[in-house]
Design a protein around this motif. Structure first.
Motif, PDB file in Angstrom:
ATOM      1  N   GLY A 102       0.807  -1.212   0.000  1.00  0.00           N
ATOM      2  CA  GLY A 102       0.000   0.000   0.000  1.00  0.00           C
ATOM      3  C   GLY A 102       0.840   1.262   0.000  1.00  0.00           C
ATOM      4  N   THR A 103       0.181   2.345   0.302  1.00  0.00           N
ATOM      5  CA  THR A 103       0.865   3.643   0.369  1.00  0.00           C
ATOM      6  C   THR A 103       1.752   3.697   1.605  1.00  0.00           C
ATOM      7  N   ASP A 104       2.560   4.761   1.679  1.00  0.00           N
ATOM      8  CA  ASP A 104       3.444   4.914   2.827  1.00  0.00           C
ATOM      9  C   ASP A 104       2.656   5.002   4.127  1.00  0.00           C
ATOM     10  N   GLU A 105       1.496   5.652   4.097  1.00  0.00           N
ATOM     11  CA  GLU A 105       0.666   5.747   5.301  1.00  0.00           C
ATOM     12  C   GLU A 105       0.135   4.372   5.695  1.00  0.00           C
ATOM     13  N   GLU A 106      -0.260   3.580   4.705  1.00  0.00           N
ATOM     14  CA  GLU A 106      -0.783   2.245   4.993  1.00  0.00           C
ATOM     15  C   GLU A 106       0.317   1.321   5.508  1.00  0.00           C
ATOM     16  N   ARG A 107       1.547   1.518   5.043  1.00  0.00           N
ATOM     17  CA  ARG A 107       2.638   0.627   5.427  1.00  0.00           C
ATOM     18  C   ARG A 107       3.075   0.831   6.878  1.00  0.00           C
ATOM     19  N   SER A 144       6.049  -0.579  -8.420  1.00  0.00           N
ATOM     20  CA  SER A 144       4.743  -0.862  -9.017  1.00  0.00           C
ATOM     21  C   SER A 144       4.604  -2.343  -9.346  1.00  0.00           C
TER      22      SER A 144
END
Length: 600
Positions: free
Chosen positions: A214-219, A283
């Motif tokens: 996921g995104t950096d926030e999700e990680r 990606s």
């Protein structure tokens, strides 16, 4: 790793034991509803069936006054639903025998002792034994509370010595019926429990892959997802190797589940996306992780639906490891050779210095003081205060505070529900039986979402059981129950705060030592080069399993100790370092077995 592993600044560099800190007690999280457990309906329906048959039989015989004794055995149907049927068949008789033995002690005491204060003391000691034994055996939900609820009530039931054996026989017979009810689903879905636990591991692995891609926030949630996956896979291996493989068909069925579990475990070997990776590589990795997560989720749905097991491709090392295990011994890989199992493992958890012993002391002290306080204010049912105090004691002070808040709220709402049901109760015994069974079903449906929600139905059910034995004015029952709930929760919490569990932090030191030893073995194997045969693959598997178990144990120890409100500061930097190195070694072992994995 995770929110508990943040460095604590200057305190992290001080000597252990030199810093003591107080932890605030949460309120909002205590009443928040969760998603229901996926198999909540299994114990619920089993308990309803096991209770309904003896209840209706006693109604037909005109002996509803005996319902307490049959309920004691029937409620054993709530246990062991997470175990495969072979293990369940062995475990449930011990639960039934424990219930009947506790009931016998309670009824014998009731027939010989006239002092209410002394009966409260005896009930409190039995409640403490229930707590430490259930925690040591790791019997799982509903833990000690059902045993304590039934047994504590029996201490205060008028009894003659000659009545004890037949009443115990009723409980034993109902327990045998509960065993039959819990084993009956094996005729329809003999692999049901192990399919569910492997499906959970697949779903946890899919969640880890999606979080990591996921995104950096999700990680930010990757450490938590990694721990959840390791715990789910660890639990699944424990469950699978409780399944006997006496026939080729059973061996083939278990082997198919093993292959799925190995594929789920491969998610722990993901390298993640480093900061130096290009956008194109990131990606591509994200697309691969997403496709694998979808594949694992699809397999989990197939397992839950009862469809045939899907074909799963494994690496050569993974296949060699599983083949070596099957050829050598179908017994459990966990725990590793040399570690105690069965009764020896339970006795080891109860040895002097065990962190369970302070919890047992809390239960004994809290229950006896709560019962005596209830007597002091003139309540006619002091055992409710004892049960309330026993029910709130969890692994640490924070969880005990939450349980006290939940039980108080749930009992208050449950008394309102009981008041609303009074007109239906007056319709007759059949209506009372139907209401009790409906409350049992509602309790199991709600308790997995939050304890207070389940207590809303448990409270009227407990009052209904009281009504079967002897009629008491509703206003008296409601008042006594409310006073006992408040007294039991308040006194129990005071004892929880005063009887601190300093051994919870000691458990972290033990867990850190075990993680370090398992890491050393893992890194030694990793430095030796890739697995070249079945023996090497088996050695890597033996190293991986204890390391995964030690990491799960360390995280559990940290969470338990972090919830003690008054204790020395935890070695957060050491914990974080140990978990980082441990998960890195675990990922290396998993990659060694799973690469290259064939396309599914």
């Amino acid at each position: 790793m995770g929110k508990h592993a943040k460095p604590s600044g200057k305190s992290a560099h001080r000597a252990p034991g030199s810093v003591v800190r107080a932890r605030p007690l949460p309120v909002r999280s205590a009443v928040r509803l969760r998603r229901p457990v996926d198999i909540w309906h299994k114990p619920a329906l089993s308990a309803v069936a096991a209770l309904a048959i003896p209840d209706l039989t006693l109604w037909a015989l005109g002996r509803l006054d005996l319902i307490l004794y049959t309920s004691a055995g029937a409620m054993c149907a709530l246990y062991a639903h997470g175990l495969p049927y072979a293990a369940r068949a062995r475990t449930l008789p011990w639960v039934v025998l424990g219930m009947v033995a506790s009931l016998g002690i309670a009824l014998t005491a009731a027939s010989l002792i006239t002092s209410t204060a002394l009966l409260v003391g005896c009930a409190s000691l039995v409640a403490a034994v229930h707590k430490v034994v259930c925690d040591a055996t790791r019997i799982g939900p509903p833990g000690n509370i059902i045993l304590t609820f039934v047994t504590t009530s029996a201490f205060f039931v008028p009894q003659h010595p000659g009545q004890v054996p037949p009443h115990m026989a009723l409980a034993l017979g109902a327990g045998a019926l509960a065993w039959l009810v819990c084993m009956a689903p094996a005729l329809i879905r003999p692999q049901g429990p192990e399919r569910i636990v492997v499906a959970r591991a697949l779903e946890a692995a899919a969640g880890l892959l999606r979080t990591d891609a996921g995104t950096d926030e999700e990680r930010v949630g990757v450490p938590h997802a990694r721990h959840a996956t390791a715990a789910a896979v660890n639990a699944a291996w424990h469950t699978l190797f409780l399944v006997p493989v006496r026939t080729p068909a059973k061996a083939a069925a278990r082997a198919g589940l093993e292959r799925l579990l190995v594929r789920a475990e491969s998610a722990l070997g993901g390298t993640g996306r480093g900061s130096e990776a290009s956008a194109e590589d990131g990606s591509r990795d994200a697309r691969f992780a997403g496709a694998e997560a979808d594949r694992l989720g699809g397999w989990a749905r197939e397992l839950r639906s009862g469809r045939p097991l899907p074909e799963v491709a494994l690496s050569a090392a993974q296949a060699e490891e599983l083949a070596g295990i099957a050829a050598e011994d179908p017994g459990p890989r966990r725990p590793a050779p040399g570690q105690p199992r069965g009764v020896r493992a339970v006795l080891a958890r109860l040895a002097p210095g065990s962190p369970l012993l302070p919890i047992g002391a809390r239960v004994a002290a809290g229950c006896v003081l709560a019962g005596w306080a209830s007597m002091a204010v003139g309540v006619g049912h002091p055992y409710w205060a004892v049960v309330t105090a026993a029910s709130i004691y969890q692994a640490n002070t924070t969880l005990s505070w939450q349980r006290a808040l939940q039980r108080t709220l749930g009992n208050l709402l449950g008394l309102l529900l009981y008041t609303a049901l009074l007109p239906l109760m007056h319709l007759g015994p059949l209506a009372m039986i139907a209401l009790a069974l409906a409350c049992q079903l509602g309790a199991e449906a709600g308790i997995t979402r939050n304890y207070w929600l389940g207590s809303v139905c448990v409270t009227p059910m407990a009052l209904l059981l009281t009504e079967f034995g002897s009629r008491v004015p509703a206003t008296t029952l409601i008042a006594d129950r409310w006073i006992d709930t408040v007294v039991g929760a308040a006194v129990g919490l005071v004892c929880c705060v005063l009887v601190t569990n300093r051994r919870a932090a000691d458990r972290i030191e033990v867990a850190l030592g075990r993680v370090a030893a398992a890491e050393a073995v893992a890194f030694r194997l990793l430095s030796a080069g890739p697995a070249s045969g079945a023996d090497d693959a088996r050695d890597i598997g033996w190293a991986r399993d204890p390391l995964a178990g030690c990491l799960v144990e360390l995280r559990e120890a940290v969470e338990v100790a972090a919830g003690e409100w008054w204790q020395r500061a935890l070695p957060q930097e050491r914990i974080a370092h140990a978990e980082q190195r441990g998960h890195r070694a675990l990922a290396g072992l998993v990659r060694r077995l799973s690469a290259p994995t064939l396309a599914a």
